[in-house]
Design a protein around this motif. Structure first.
Motif, PDB file in Angstrom:
ATOM      1  N   ARG A 297      -1.888 -20.799  -2.069  1.00 47.83           N
ATOM      2  CA  ARG A 297      -2.852 -19.731  -1.835  1.00 47.83           C
ATOM      3  C   ARG A 297      -2.052 -18.455  -1.615  1.00 47.83           C
ATOM      4  N   ALA A 298      -2.298 -17.456  -2.462  1.00 46.96           N
ATOM      5  CA  ALA A 298      -1.600 -16.183  -2.298  1.00 46.96           C
ATOM      6  C   ALA A 298      -2.118 -15.477  -1.053  1.00 46.96           C
ATOM      7  N   GLU A 299      -1.201 -14.873  -0.293  1.00 46.57           N
ATOM      8  CA  GLU A 299      -1.574 -14.146   0.914  1.00 46.57           C
ATOM      9  C   GLU A 299      -1.372 -12.647   0.693  1.00 46.57           C
ATOM     10  N   PRO A 300      -2.262 -11.813   1.211  1.00 47.33           N
ATOM     11  CA  PRO A 300      -3.352 -12.167   2.118  1.00 47.33           C
ATOM     12  C   PRO A 300      -4.707 -12.347   1.449  1.00 47.33           C
TER      13      PRO A 300
ATOM     14  N   THR B  64      -5.395  -1.436  -2.938  1.00 43.96           N
ATOM     15  CA  THR B  64      -5.282  -2.743  -2.296  1.00 43.96           C
ATOM     16  C   THR B  64      -5.720  -3.895  -3.198  1.00 43.96           C
ATOM     17  N   THR B  65      -5.983  -3.625  -4.469  1.00 40.09           N
ATOM     18  CA  THR B  65      -6.302  -4.725  -5.373  1.00 40.09           C
ATOM     19  C   THR B  65      -5.053  -5.562  -5.595  1.00 40.09           C
ATOM     20  N   PRO B  66      -5.212  -6.877  -5.842  1.00 39.70           N
ATOM     21  CA  PRO B  66      -4.037  -7.716  -6.102  1.00 39.70           C
ATOM     22  C   PRO B  66      -3.218  -7.146  -7.252  1.00 39.70           C
ATOM     23  N   GLY B  67      -1.913  -7.386  -7.197  1.00 42.89           N
ATOM     24  CA  GLY B  67      -1.007  -6.847  -8.198  1.00 42.89           C
ATOM     25  C   GLY B  67      -1.110  -7.554  -9.537  1.00 42.89           C
ATOM     26  N   ASP B  68      -0.159  -7.275 -10.402  1.00 42.59           N
ATOM     27  CA  ASP B  68      -0.092  -7.844 -11.749  1.00 42.59           C
ATOM     28  C   ASP B  68      -0.202  -9.369 -11.684  1.00 42.59           C
ATOM     29  N   GLU B  69      -1.249  -9.921 -12.322  1.00 42.22           N
ATOM     30  CA  GLU B  69      -1.502 -11.358 -12.244  1.00 42.22           C
ATOM     31  C   GLU B  69      -0.375 -12.160 -12.883  1.00 42.22           C
ATOM     32  N   THR B  70       0.177 -11.658 -13.987  1.00 44.37           N
ATOM     33  CA  THR B  70       1.275 -12.378 -14.638  1.00 44.37           C
ATOM     34  C   THR B  70       2.487 -12.457 -13.722  1.00 44.37           C
TER      35      THR B  70
ATOM     36  N   VAL C 128       5.709 -19.706   1.834  1.00 44.41           N
ATOM     37  CA  VAL C 128       6.813 -19.504   0.904  1.00 44.41           C
ATOM     38  C   VAL C 128       6.826 -18.035   0.520  1.00 44.41           C
ATOM     39  N   HIS C 129       7.949 -17.369   0.773  1.00 49.11           N
ATOM     40  CA  HIS C 129       8.096 -15.944   0.485  1.00 49.11           C
ATOM     41  C   HIS C 129       8.989 -15.780  -0.736  1.00 49.11           C
ATOM     42  N   VAL C 130       8.503 -15.048  -1.714  1.00 50.78           N
ATOM     43  CA  VAL C 130       9.219 -14.852  -2.973  1.00 50.78           C
ATOM     44  C   VAL C 130       9.444 -13.356  -3.165  1.00 50.78           C
ATOM     45  N   ASP C 131      10.704 -12.940  -3.232  1.00 52.44           N
ATOM     46  CA  ASP C 131      11.061 -11.536  -3.409  1.00 52.44           C
ATOM     47  C   ASP C 131      11.734 -11.362  -4.760  1.00 52.44           C
ATOM     48  N   GLY C 132      11.199 -10.467  -5.565  1.00 52.13           N
ATOM     49  CA  GLY C 132      11.765 -10.189  -6.877  1.00 52.13           C
ATOM     50  C   GLY C 132      11.726  -8.721  -7.190  1.00 52.13           C
ATOM     51  N   ALA C 133      12.277  -8.353  -8.346  1.00 53.72           N
ATOM     52  CA  ALA C 133      12.340  -6.947  -8.729  1.00 53.72           C
ATOM     53  C   ALA C 133      10.956  -6.359  -8.967  1.00 53.72           C
ATOM     54  N   ARG C 134       9.972  -7.206  -9.267  1.00 54.39           N
ATOM     55  CA  ARG C 134       8.627  -6.710  -9.570  1.00 54.39           C
ATOM     56  C   ARG C 134       7.708  -6.771  -8.347  1.00 54.39           C
ATOM     57  N   GLY C 135       8.261  -7.098  -7.180  1.00 57.28           N
ATOM     58  CA  GLY C 135       7.449  -7.119  -5.981  1.00 57.28           C
ATOM     59  C   GLY C 135       7.759  -8.304  -5.102  1.00 57.28           C
ATOM     60  N   ALA C 136       7.107  -8.342  -3.945  1.00 60.13           N
ATOM     61  CA  ALA C 136       7.267  -9.417  -2.976  1.00 60.13           C
ATOM     62  C   ALA C 136       5.932 -10.142  -2.837  1.00 60.13           C
ATOM     63  N   TYR C 137       6.000 -11.457  -2.706  1.00 63.16           N
ATOM     64  CA  TYR C 137       4.798 -12.275  -2.680  1.00 63.16           C
ATOM     65  C   TYR C 137       4.928 -13.339  -1.599  1.00 63.16           C
ATOM     66  N   THR C 138       3.799 -13.640  -0.977  1.00 66.10           N
ATOM     67  CA  THR C 138       3.751 -14.695   0.031  1.00 66.10           C
ATOM     68  C   THR C 138       2.696 -15.710  -0.384  1.00 66.10           C
TER      69      THR C 138
ATOM     70  N   LEU D 209       0.836  -1.200   0.000  1.00 63.78           N
ATOM     71  CA  LEU D 209       0.000   0.000   0.000  1.00 63.78           C
ATOM     72  C   LEU D 209       0.874   1.255   0.000  1.00 63.78           C
ATOM     73  N   LEU D 210       1.936   1.253   0.795  1.00 60.43           N
ATOM     74  CA  LEU D 210       2.826   2.409   0.858  1.00 60.43           C
ATOM     75  C   LEU D 210       3.482   2.664  -0.495  1.00 60.43           C
ATOM     76  N   VAL D 211       3.962   1.614  -1.125  1.00 60.58           N
ATOM     77  CA  VAL D 211       4.619   1.775  -2.430  1.00 60.58           C
ATOM     78  C   VAL D 211       3.639   2.361  -3.440  1.00 60.58           C
ATOM     79  N   ARG D 212       2.437   1.807  -3.478  1.00 55.44           N
ATOM     80  CA  ARG D 212       1.444   2.305  -4.436  1.00 55.44           C
ATOM     81  C   ARG D 212       1.010   3.731  -4.105  1.00 55.44           C
ATOM     82  N   SER D 213       0.913   4.040  -2.814  1.00 54.15           N
ATOM     83  CA  SER D 213       0.538   5.400  -2.419  1.00 54.15           C
ATOM     84  C   SER D 213       1.579   6.412  -2.894  1.00 54.15           C
ATOM     85  N   LEU D 214       2.851   6.081  -2.690  1.00 58.63           N
ATOM     86  CA  LEU D 214       3.923   7.004  -3.061  1.00 58.63           C
ATOM     87  C   LEU D 214       3.995   7.205  -4.572  1.00 58.63           C
ATOM     88  N   ARG D 215       3.493   6.237  -5.342  1.00 59.79           N
ATOM     89  CA  ARG D 215       3.526   6.341  -6.804  1.00 59.79           C
ATOM     90  C   ARG D 215       2.190   6.779  -7.401  1.00 59.79           C
TER      91      ARG D 215
END
Length: 666
Positions: A487-490, A440-446, A542-552, A412-418
């Motif tokens: 299952r993607a969180e949250p 707060t909508t889910p990010g890029d589905e791809t 499982v936590h996945v961190d990449g250049a396009r975002g972080a996912y749990t 939310l903070l990242v999207r707010s700042l942009r």
């Protein structure tokens, strides 16, 4: 008087922040801690620590007598209150002074004068400070709407309500008074006109006992949720010199009117047409003070200590400001679920450490976020020559941070700042009211599916430590398909990833080329682009961190366990907490309406109302005032008599809630 040993009557981030300055000045430090904070960072960083038995704030950090006794027992000669808790409590300040200790704060008399917002407004009117005229709730009419109800002794948004319908006024007055009494021991509430699309702008002041008062620029704190700040910046953008001078002069006049000494903040509301109105004066250090420090090159805590020792401010005027600073408050909370606070182990906590960035926090990896206190994890601050550069730096730093454990507001903070409204400086306190659903909508589905693929491949690459991973051994042909479900969180979006074990590699059915597949990192190539992922597994998460975002992701079993099925209409506790009350007359057999508040939970200094999911009949009640409940505990069951009995579902969602605002305590 020289301070040698300082006790900080607080916890978390602000205690650690004060300790940092003390170390630089050669001052010994004392922490106080509740049982829930026995292993907390502020306890580990202090030279000495004193236990306050109990866990709730009322039993520990709000017990001024215990804090003063702790200071004397530890040999401290001064007390710094931080913010929140007892920081604006005049009797506590007096008790510190009466015990022969130095109070690192304003005079007791100034705290008393500003403690009541109604009295403060009278003083400011006499000093010529512009303010909103109060409205008598008993005489209010539709012409006065909308109204803002505020607790006279409040702070951090507690006891605050917006009234848009005159028929709602009596009930909201009762609710605001009850919340104010519970939070501050004072149920006095007043009303004033609510300014739509107003900006929250404040001025930091610093004063000594020689009559010198500094006005240290402006801060904009308009991005708020439930009247509590989320993003702050200095200087406030878009103000002309005349308005900035008017705000500075008003803030200095407010400080002089009460004989102020030390650090304080004068808060204003700017209407859409740019007219300023006095809101309140906070007689303490603000949460957002780091942005002022970065712009002016000052240590406000060091200045507080200097003034408390009887010293003067270093000069008649403050230094010249430079550049722009932006601060984001990182919370363990789920903005998409009514800002519900989150608890649990903070498994990984890494924020980039680069020039221009500052991290103020009370947590490290391995710490636990407790249920008893405000869920703020940290303040991340960026300073740069211009506002666009500072905003860009902060957004990218948050995006690159690795935070595993409770759900946070990081995305939310990242999207707010942009968001174009923020980058364009179009700020007002209704920002999240208008944009929260989009933010707060889910990010890029791809991108999310690619991250889920990385999670599956990393787990497939995991083998016992006795030997390396082998993909297919000596086979020349690919094996049959293997499936992993997540299952993607949250938000709970399901993903099913299919892959095959080929010769010395893994082959996702979605067509990505696997460059590297290791238990802790995966590199995929798709569409001519190479994507790197860091993968960390904690149990089923499982936590996945990449250049396009972080996912749990939560790894799911192939089949659902029938034992996990829950009766339809079940209201589950959305978080651990204490049941504080039930709706009047609530008992099995009672008829309820959709959205009706049924159960009140208190958790992490917020009050949460558990709402009926639909109209129907309460067929079971498992909650009672005083009960401690864990997340997911069954509170009640509401059955819709008009509906046919459906088959049992896989699981019941946490009960719908809404929440009161937390006070500013880390």
């Amino acid at each position: 008087m020289t301070i040698h040993t300082l006790l900080v009557a607080n916890r978390g981030e602000i205690a650690c922040r004060v300790f940092r300055t003390c170390r630089a000045l050669g001052i010994a430090t004392v922490a106080v801690y509740s049982d829930a904070d026995a292993g907390a960072l502020h306890v580990r960083e202090a030279d000495t620590a004193v236990r306050l038995p109990g866990a709730s704030p009322a039993d520990t950090y709000l017990r001024g007598d215990l804090v003063v006794a702790a200071a004397l027992a530890a040999g401290a000669d001064a007390v710094h209150p931080g913010y929140g808790f007892l920081s604006e409590n005049a009797p506590f300040a007096r008790a510190v002074r009466d015990a022969g200790l130095t109070w690192v704060g304003p005079p007791v008399e100034a705290i008393q004068l500003m403690a009541s917002k109604t009295r403060a407004k009278e003083l400011m009117a006499a000093a010529g400070v512009p303010l909103l005229a109060p409205v008598d709730p008993a005489a209010a009419t539709t012409e006065d709407l909308p109204l803002l109800l505020k607790a006279s002794a409040g702070g951090g948004g507690r006891g605050m309500r917006i009234v848009r319908e005159i028929g709602d006024l009596p009930g909201e007055l009762t609710a605001a008074a009850a919340e104010a009494a519970a939070a501050f021991g004072d149920g006095e509430v007043f009303a004033e006109p609510y300014v739509e699309r107003g900006r929250h702008v404040e001025v930091q002041v610093m004063a000594d006992d020689r009559g010198t008062v500094w006005a240290l620029g402006t801060r904009d704190c308009s991005l708020q949720r439930r009247h509590q700040k989320v993003v702050e910046e200095a200087p406030a953008p878009g103000l002309d010199d005349a308005l900035r001078t008017r705000l500075h002069d008003a803030a200095v006049a407010a400080a002089q009117a009460v004989g102020y000494r030390g650090a304080g903040t004068v808060e204003f509301l700017l209407s859409a047409d740019g007219r300023p109105y006095f809101l309140e004066m906070n007689t303490r250090l603000q949460v957002e003070h780091p942005v002022t420090e970065e712009v002016f090159g000052l240590d406000l805590v060091a200045l507080q200590l200097r003034v408390a020792e009887g010293g003067p401010l270093p000069a008649a005027a403050p230094p010249e400001p430079r550049g722009h600073a932006v601060e984001a408050r990182l919370y363990a909370e789920d903005p998409a679920r009514d800002w519900q606070p989150q608890t649990g182990a903070l498994l990984t906590f890494e924020v980039p450490d680069e020039p221009g960035l500052r991290l103020d926090t009370g947590y490290t990896a391995g710490d636990t976020v407790p249920v008893h206190y405000d869920p703020m994890l940290a303040k991340v601050v960026a300073h740069a020559p211009t506002r666009p550069e500072a905003v860009r730096l902060l957004a990218r730093a948050l995006e690159r941070a690795r935070i595993h454990g409770p759900v946070t507001n990081r995305d939310l903070l990242v999207r707010s700042l942009r968001h174009p409204d923020f980058t364009g400086g179009h700020l007002d306190t209704g920002f999240y009211d208008r944009h929260l659903a989009t933010l707060t909508t889910p990010g890029d589905e791809t991108a999310r599916r690619l991250a889920a693929t990385a999670a599956a491949l990393a787990q497939a690459a995991t083998r016992p430590a006795t030997g390396p991973a082998r993909f297919g051994a000596w086979r020349n042909l690919a094996s049959g398909p293997q499936v992993r479900r997540y299952r993607a969180e949250p938000d709970g979006t399901p993903y099913e990833i299919t892959y095959r074990s080929g010769r010395s590699t893994l082959l996702p059915d979605t067509g990505e080329r696997v460059v590297v597949a290791a238990p802790d990192h995966v590199t995929l190539e798709t569409g001519g682009l190479t994507h790197h992922f860091a993968v960390t597994t904690h149990g089923s998460r499982v936590h996945v961190d990449g250049a396009r975002g972080a996912y749990t992701f939560t790894a799911l079993p192939r089949f659902t366990d029938p034992a996990e099925r829950t009766e339809p209409g079940s209201l589950l506790a959305p978080m651990p907490g204490t049941v504080v009350r039930l709706a009047d007359g609530l008992a099995p057999g009672a008829a309820v309406e959709a959205g009706q508040p049924l159960i009140w939970l208190e958790a992490m200094k917020m009050e949460h109302r558990v709402l009926a999911p639909a109209a129907g009949t309460l067929t079971a009640l498992h909650a009672a005032p005083g009960h401690q409940v864990e997340v997911g505990a069954l509170l009640a069951v509401v059955t819709d008599p008009a509906a046919t009995a459906p088959a049992a579902t896989d699981s019941a969602a946490p009960a719908a809630t809404d929440s009161a605002v937390p006070e500013e305590n880390a």
